[in-house]
Design a protein around this motif. Structure first.
Motif, PDB file in Angstrom:
ATOM      1  N   ARG A  26       6.050   4.288  12.569  1.00 11.46           N
ATOM      2  CA  ARG A  26       4.690   3.809  12.312  1.00 11.46           C
ATOM      3  C   ARG A  26       4.586   2.307  12.573  1.00 11.46           C
ATOM      4  O   ARG A  26       5.560   1.570  12.430  1.00 11.46           O
ATOM      5  N   THR A  61       2.247   0.438  10.929  1.00 13.74           N
ATOM      6  CA  THR A  61       1.556  -0.158   9.778  1.00 13.74           C
ATOM      7  C   THR A  61       2.553  -0.519   8.691  1.00 13.74           C
ATOM      8  O   THR A  61       3.691  -0.055   8.694  1.00 13.74           O
ATOM      9  N   ALA A  62       2.096  -1.310   7.715  1.00 13.77           N
ATOM     10  CA  ALA A  62       2.985  -1.777   6.651  1.00 13.77           C
ATOM     11  C   ALA A  62       2.963  -0.866   5.431  1.00 13.77           C
ATOM     12  O   ALA A  62       3.687  -1.125   4.466  1.00 13.77           O
ATOM     13  N   ASP A  63       2.128   0.181   5.434  1.00 10.90           N
ATOM     14  CA  ASP A  63       2.063   1.053   4.256  1.00 10.90           C
ATOM     15  C   ASP A  63       3.351   1.860   4.114  1.00 10.90           C
ATOM     16  O   ASP A  63       4.109   2.038   5.065  1.00 10.90           O
ATOM     17  N   THR A  70       0.860  -1.190   0.000  1.00 11.56           N
ATOM     18  CA  THR A  70       0.000   0.000   0.000  1.00 11.56           C
ATOM     19  C   THR A  70       0.891   1.233   0.000  1.00 11.56           C
ATOM     20  O   THR A  70       1.736   1.403   0.881  1.00 11.56           O
TER      21      THR A  70
END
Length: 197
Positions: free
Chosen positions: A159, A161-163, A84
């Motif tokens: 962060r 998240t993996a985005d 993403t």
């Protein structure tokens, strides 16, 4: 001459310099070393031109190159659809983020947020772009996304998240061509060749 200095008999004292054995020993040693080196060089040349010991086992040849390791298996890189990408524009030109996001979507990437760069990066990215994400993305998502835009700089943040963020800089003109990006992606998936000895 007479008196006590008178020479009698037929033997005369010899007037020669005493021998210096040090020079003789040094010359002999130097000649032995020179002959040894010449013989060793000759043997090396014979080995080079005749192929040396052809009967050496494969194990012997492996020990000749200690840095040789078996080639690593191909890295399991994620497909573009698994990544993403948030595309941000850090330049004064409008519409760049939307245009780049549309192109990345055509190439299979999942697009997240699109808009202007955060204040920390707005009009402060001098190169083509910055890849920003979690430390876990450095060897996973960054290389795959980096094939789409040459000259990007990778940075990490905290962060969870993996985005991944793609922040477009002032030198950004366009993404890499689909052909060059596909070739770079294919090269990433190949294992590194084993060093030759």
């Amino acid at each position: 001459m007479g008196g006590k200095y008178r020479i009698t008999g037929d033997k005369y004292p010899r007037m020669r310099r005493p021998r210096r054995r040090g020079k003789l020993i040094l010359a002999a040693s130097a000649s032995v070393v020179a002959l040894g080196l010449a013989g060793w060089g000759t043997l090396q040349l014979i080995d080079v031109f005749t192929g040396g010991d052809r009967q050496a086992s494969a194990a012997d040849h492996e020990t000749d190159c200690p840095s040789a390791k078996p080639s690593a298996p191909a890295k399991a890189l994620p497909k573009p659809a698994k990544i993403t990408v948030n595309v941000y524009n850090a330049t004064p030109r409008s519409g760049l983020a939307k245009k780049a996001a549309d192109e990345l979507k055509k190439r299979g990437f999942t697009i997240g947020e699109v808009g202007n760069a955060p204040a920390a990066y707005d009009k402060k990215v001098a190169g083509t772009g910055v890849l920003l994400g979690a430390p876990s993305a450095v060897n996973v998502s960054f290389p795959v996304l980096g094939t789409q835009l040459q000259g990007t700089v990778s940075k990490t943040d905290a962060r969870g998240t993996a985005d991944v963020d793609l922040i477009l800089g002032t030198k950004f003109k366009a993404l890499s061509t689909p052909q060059s990006a596909a070739a770079a992606l294919a090269a990433l998936a190949k294992p590194a060749p084993a060093p030759s000895c």
